[in-house]
Write a protein that holds these residues in place. Structure first.
Motif, PDB file in Angstrom:
ATOM      1  N   ASP A 721       4.027  81.843  51.992  1.00  0.00           N
ATOM      2  CA  ASP A 721       3.122  80.936  51.278  1.00  0.00           C
ATOM      3  C   ASP A 721       3.473  80.894  49.793  1.00  0.00           C
ATOM      4  O   ASP A 721       2.687  80.441  48.975  1.00  0.00           O
ATOM      5  CB  ASP A 721       1.672  81.382  51.453  1.00  0.00           C
ATOM      6  CG  ASP A 721       1.428  82.770  50.877  1.00  0.00           C
ATOM      7  OD1 ASP A 721       2.394  83.532  50.744  1.00  0.00           O
ATOM      8  OD2 ASP A 721       0.274  83.090  50.551  1.00  0.00           O
ATOM      9  N   THR A 728       1.379  73.109  51.107  1.00  0.00           N
ATOM     10  CA  THR A 728       0.931  73.739  52.344  1.00  0.00           C
ATOM     11  C   THR A 728       0.330  72.742  53.313  1.00  0.00           C
ATOM     12  O   THR A 728       0.269  73.006  54.518  1.00  0.00           O
ATOM     13  CB  THR A 728      -0.114  74.825  52.042  1.00  0.00           C
ATOM     14  OG1 THR A 728      -1.198  74.233  51.324  1.00  0.00           O
ATOM     15  CG2 THR A 728       0.484  75.943  51.201  1.00  0.00           C
ATOM     16  N   SER A 732      -1.527  77.231  56.279  1.00  0.00           N
ATOM     17  CA  SER A 732      -1.676  78.319  55.316  1.00  0.00           C
ATOM     18  C   SER A 732      -0.321  78.785  54.792  1.00  0.00           C
ATOM     19  O   SER A 732      -0.260  79.754  54.045  1.00  0.00           O
ATOM     20  CB  SER A 732      -2.404  79.495  55.974  1.00  0.00           C
ATOM     21  OG  SER A 732      -1.682  79.959  57.107  1.00  0.00           O
ATOM     22  N   ASN A 734       3.794  77.555  53.339  1.00  0.00           N
ATOM     23  CA  ASN A 734       4.566  76.437  52.799  1.00  0.00           C
ATOM     24  C   ASN A 734       6.070  76.668  52.942  1.00  0.00           C
ATOM     25  O   ASN A 734       6.869  76.030  52.253  1.00  0.00           O
ATOM     26  CB  ASN A 734       4.191  76.163  51.343  1.00  0.00           C
ATOM     27  CG  ASN A 734       4.490  77.324  50.421  1.00  0.00           C
ATOM     28  OD1 ASN A 734       5.040  78.342  50.835  1.00  0.00           O
ATOM     29  ND2 ASN A 734       4.131  77.187  49.163  1.00  0.00           N
TER      30      ASN A 734
END
Length: 1008
Positions: A721, A728, A732, A734
């Motif tokens: 993340d 994202t 939750s 990316n």
């Protein structure tokens, strides 16, 4: 005296029980990891966690208790406090007493040097102490929530949630949340007042609790520590700070973790010491605090200097965290962040460092009397004003006054960054975009030329097949089919005899068929309650047996699915029934016992005096004894004691059925099994069963007496993340890569991790941490490698991001003028989003596609429609075969003419008078019609739409395939079979006879 000794014995007993429990857990885990051959992974992980726990707990508790002990020594004595209060209350009488008795004044000057700070009256003392106490309560709430979320993630075997750092915005948010809940606010207030009443005991107790919480939180983040010391470069930089992306993935999380710890350490240390001084000698009850003494000020200066250093670190890290900002029209640092927020963070960081240096210098070079002492308070007040002005007011003003009136112009370069890095993070850049214009020139000759595609059109969905399997193939209550998986197998044809795989004519005598395979597992929860005894649970009901294999496109008499492999055979031909000799020669079956599966949630003991239930045979049962490689031997008494304590099963010590070779098989659920070994990976939600001969040359056969061909394949992902500028979306994370394929032997329980994407820096880092854990994909047996497929979960995430991030032009992205959506379809009586579906077909032959697109492949498809429109606008395809594995294509349909989307085809089907009337007739009482998945199938330069129709009873559902609907261009037909539908769809339309038009006679009235 009796109660004192009883309490001591209780403490000793609890300590011994805890020690035994921890020892049994550690011993059992070591044996289990040794069984699966990943002991090195476990030992490194446990040593890292234990080392972090000891280090953090030792430093934290030493710092807290040491400072509290020093504060206890430096706080005011009771006599001095009383004397101060008497002077304040005596007024003129005290002044007169000092005038008449000079010796008294001298004594006071000796006991009370004139270096204290300004005294605090009750109206200042109580609010200040209460605020400090409430702040301690908020810290406990915040760090407790993090620890509880980590504990919950450990229990549920999910990845660790992202923690929020204890910063002003988090304090404000927590305060609002707790104030909104009256009960929580009341509890927090009571706890704060309790600290004010019993400061010495509670501050020490909270210090110990904080030490446990902080050490637990940091030990659970062992993966971040190991990744930091084995980081791999991405060889790509983000544009704001020009840092390699590895800094954000591997380094920044560790610095944030360090900040979380140090903020809790230094902030609580400062608050606890300040409260100790403020509440010394009953200052609240006496209504006055005489001011901080010289030594107390020096102590607080030192603690304040350390706290300001952490504040400076916090603002320094906040600079880099701007690449995750959600301010503005795109994800990541926006115009306001770069031009206002970043300079503000720089200034606040520098000021915090300056204040920290000043406080620490005052601590080390202390002078009781200093004319610069007021500057500390002025500096802190100025800093708080700067925090509000530069950190909140200035960015808000820039956003509303400068950015929003010229948003596209200001944000355009930052939108471009978000688009570029989001596409990198989700591997969308690797998607080849191809313009595809369906011609509508399909003929019967084209259908015949694409016979492999037609023979693999999926008419059976997983849901109706599973319902049918549960009615026809479970045989006993304790068997269950938890799932059915799409796969493809190379099958020999009936017309030719079996040939060796080295035969050059293999391609002419085999065909690839798309099938649904379902494992027949044992569900102990379905055993009748009266039979759920300890012996049955742990010694007799140990495994499932066999599987079913069904072609997706054929129907048996009565509308039921046809089975290539079914039943449980008790004959010389094999363990399971096969539909033909060709299938028997194509599908390896062997001894299909399933000891490790998706619902095997019990632990069992094998090689005991009690025979295991193998499978039912008529009115009797066939029994067997496990001879696989799985399990841990528990023949010796001390091992039985160890596992009895670990499993909380004392019957293991009392049974007489164990032998010296007895084994215990636990953690048999494949999802729990792989997560226990690699909790740092994210696993696909759909493990799928494969039957294949992984050792055709018998070189790696684990057990010479067992012919096991059943394996589970699970896709695993590396995620983060922390990828800069990567949006994202609704997820939750990316960043994601399908980096690992996991293979689990359904009989032996062995587990192998294969690297499917060696380009991924995160999996390269884990390979460096655990050098013997991962194998290259080339080491996977060929017969298993032919069954790997592009995973649906990964495909869904990429498809979801592509809805917006197919737009690469910043202005188009800003206007959202070309946004896509995933269309709906009718399944049964419900409307739901179209699910990705596998097909064996050939990609449309275009110049942009490599030559291999002319043959049939195992592909994963998902259609797109424009936002708030129903026509087909694009189509995403993922390839799964051979060298083309992992390649994605997006076909862009023309916008200037209509290409029917799924919802439009569904509407046309339901509006057709003949089809609608027939569906209404079937939807009678006691039965209902289920419209299956609508498939869009590319053939040559055209699109064919196919939807199966099922009928099922409302009670004891046994779905049957009754009709197949085919739509092509403007024609729709519904017939009993796909072949009939394809014949009908290409027949010339019969021109209806013209209607007879009769003349209308004029009425007499009209003639008048």
């Amino acid at each position: 005296m009796f109660w004192k000794w009883s309490f001591r014995l209780l403490i000793i007993f609890l300590g011994l029980w805890l020690l035994l429990d921890l020892s049994s857990r550690l011993g059992a885990e070591i044996f289990w990891f040794q069984e699966v051959k990943y002991l090195q992974v476990f030992l490194l992980r446990i040593m890292t966690k234990g080392g972090l726990w000891i280090l953090v707990a030792g430093i934290t508790v030493t710092y807290f208790l040491g400072n509290l002990a020093l504060a206890q020594r430096l706080k005011y004595a009771d006599s001095m406090k009383i004397a101060e209060v008497r002077r304040e209350e005596a007024g003129l009488r005290g002044q007169l007493k000092n005038l008449l008795s000079p010796q008294y004044l001298k004594r006071e000057q000796i006991t009370k040097p004139d270096t204290r700070s300004v005294p605090l009256r009750l109206h200042w003392l109580f609010p200040l102490a209460l605020v400090f106490s409430l702040l301690i309560g908020l810290m406990l709430v915040h760090y407790g929530e993090i620890a509880l979320s980590y504990w919950s993630s450990l229990v549920n075997q999910v990845s660790l949630p992202v923690f929020a750092l204890f910063r002003p915005e988090v304090i404000w948010q927590l305060s609002r949340e707790i104030t909104a809940k009256i009960l929580y606010f009341g509890l927090l207030l009571v706890a704060a007042i309790a600290v004010l009443i019993y400061p010495r005991f509670l501050l020490r107790a909270i210090a110990i609790v904080f030490s446990i919480l902080l050490s637990f939180i940091l030990s659970q983040n062992w993966a971040k520590v190991l990744q930091y010391f084995h980081s791999t470069s991405f060889n790509q930089s983000e544009p704001l700070f020009n840092q390699d992306i590895s800094f954000y993935i591997f380094s920044l999380p560790l610095w944030e973790l360090l900040e979380l710890w140090l903020m809790g350490l230094f902030l609580y240390g400062f608050l606890a010491v300040a409260l100790t001084y403020l509440l010394s000698a009953d200052s609240l009850s006496q209504g006055i605090f005489p001011g901080f003494s010289s030594q107390q000020q020096r102590h607080l200066y030192g603690l304040g200097g350390l706290l300001m250093l952490v504040v400076a670190l916090s603002y320094w890290l906040s600079r880099y965290e701007l690449v995750y900002s959600k301010r503005g029209v795109s994800y990541g640092a926006s115009y306001t962040d770069v031009t206002a927020q970043l300079p503000a963070y720089n200034v606040l960081c520098i000021l915090a460092v300056a204040i920290a240096i000043y406080l620490l210098l005052r601590t080390f070079f202390w002078r009781p009397k200093s004319r610069y002492r007021p500057l500390v308070f002025y500096g802190l007040g100025f800093y708080l004003v700067m925090v509000v002005a530069a950190g909140f007011i200035l960015p808000t003003a820039v956003q509303y006054l400068i950015v929003q009136p010229n948003e596209l112009q200001r944000e355009q370069p930052y939108i471009q960054r978000t688009i570029a890095l989001t596409r990198q993070a989700f591997d969308l850049e690797a998607i080849d975009a191809i313009n595809f214009d369906p011609q509508g020139t399909l003929t019967e000759a084209d259908i015949k030329a694409n016979d492999p595609t037609i023979r693999n059109v999926r008419l059976w969905d997983q849901r109706p097949l599973l319902q049918t399997n549960r009615q026809l193939q479970q045989f006993r209550p304790y068997y269950r089919f938890p799932d059915a998986d799409i796969d493809r197998y190379t099958l020999r044809t009936e017309a030719t005899p079996p040939v060796s795989e080295s035969d050059q004519g293999l391609a002419r005598t085999t065909e690839r068929r798309q099938v649904l395979i379902a494992a027949r597992e044992l569900d102990y929860g379905a055993v009748p309650q009266q039979a759920q005894t300890w012996v049955n649970r742990n010694l007799i009901y140990t495994h499932g047996y066999g599987f079913t294999l069904s072609p997706v496109n054929t129907v048996a008499p009565g509308g039921l699915p046809e089975y290539f492999v079914k039943d449980i055979a008790d004959n010389n031909e094999g363990a399971l029934d096969t539909s033909s000799t060709a299938i028997r020669d194509s599908i390896p079956i062997g001894e299909p016992r399933i000891y490790y599966g998706e619902i095997t949630n019990t632990y069992v003991m094998t090689k005991t005096r009690v025979q295991e239930l193998d499978y039912p045979s008529g009115s009797d049962n066939v029994y067997n004894s496990y001879d696989g490689q799985g399990g841990v031997q528990i023949g010796s008494l001390w091992r039985r004691c160890l596992f009895a304590l670990y499993l909380k099963d004392w019957k293991m010590l009392l049974t007489r059925d164990f032998l010296p070779d007895t084994k215990v098989l636990f953690r048999r659920n494949i999802n729990q099994r792989i997560r226990a070994i690699a909790p740092f990976l994210k696993f696909d939600s759909d493990p799928y069963l494969v039957t294949a001969d992984a050792n055709p040359d018998n070189l790696n056969q684990q057990s010479s007496g067992t012919k096991n061909y059943l394996y589970w394949i699970v896709d695993a992902y590396t995620t983060s993340d922390r990828y800069p500028y990567s949006d994202t979306g609704t997820h939750s994370i990316n960043y994601i890569r399908n980096s690992v394929k996991v293979v689990i032997d359904a009989y032996h329980g062995s587990i192998n991790f294969y690297i499917a994407d060696p380009r991924d820096p995160i999996i390269a880092t884990w390979s460096a941490i655990f050098p013997n854990m991962f194998k290259p994909l080339s080491a996977m047996p060929v017969n298993l490698k032919s069954h790997i497929r592009y995973p649906v979960d990964f495909f869904k995430i990429q498809a979801d991001q592509l809805l917006v991030y197919h737009m690469t032009d910043p202005q188009v992205f800003y206007n959202r003028e070309d946004q896509w959506q995933i269309p709906n379809e009718i399944y049964g009586n419900e409307t739901r989003l179209v699910e990705p579906y596998y097909l064996i077909t050939s990609l449309p032959t275009l110049n942009a596609v490599d030559a291999a697109s002319g043959r049939e492949e195992f592909l994963l498809f998902l259609p797109y429609t424009p936002k708030q429109r129903n026509n087909l606008v694009a189509w995403l395809a993922a390839r799964s075969d051979g060298e083309n594995y992992g390649k994605l294509l997006v076909y862009i349909f023309p916008k200037q003419r209509l290409v029917y989307g799924p919802e439009q085809i569904e509407a046309r089907i339901n509006q057709d008078p003949v089809i609608s009337q027939q569906i209404s007739l079937w939807n009678r009482q006691g039965s209902r019609v289920v419209q299956g998945n609508l498939l869009i199938i590319p053939i040559e330069q055209s699109l064919l739409y196919v939807e199966p129709i099922y009928i099922e009873a409302t009670q004891n559902s046994l779905p049957t395939l009754v009709r197949v609907v085919v739509a092509y261009e403007n024609r729709i037909v519904m017939t009993k079979t796909l072949e009939q539908a394809l014949q009908a769809i290409f027949q010339p339309e019969v021109t209806p006879a013209p209607a007879i038009i009769r003349p209308v006679e004029e009425s007499p009235l009209s003639s008048e």
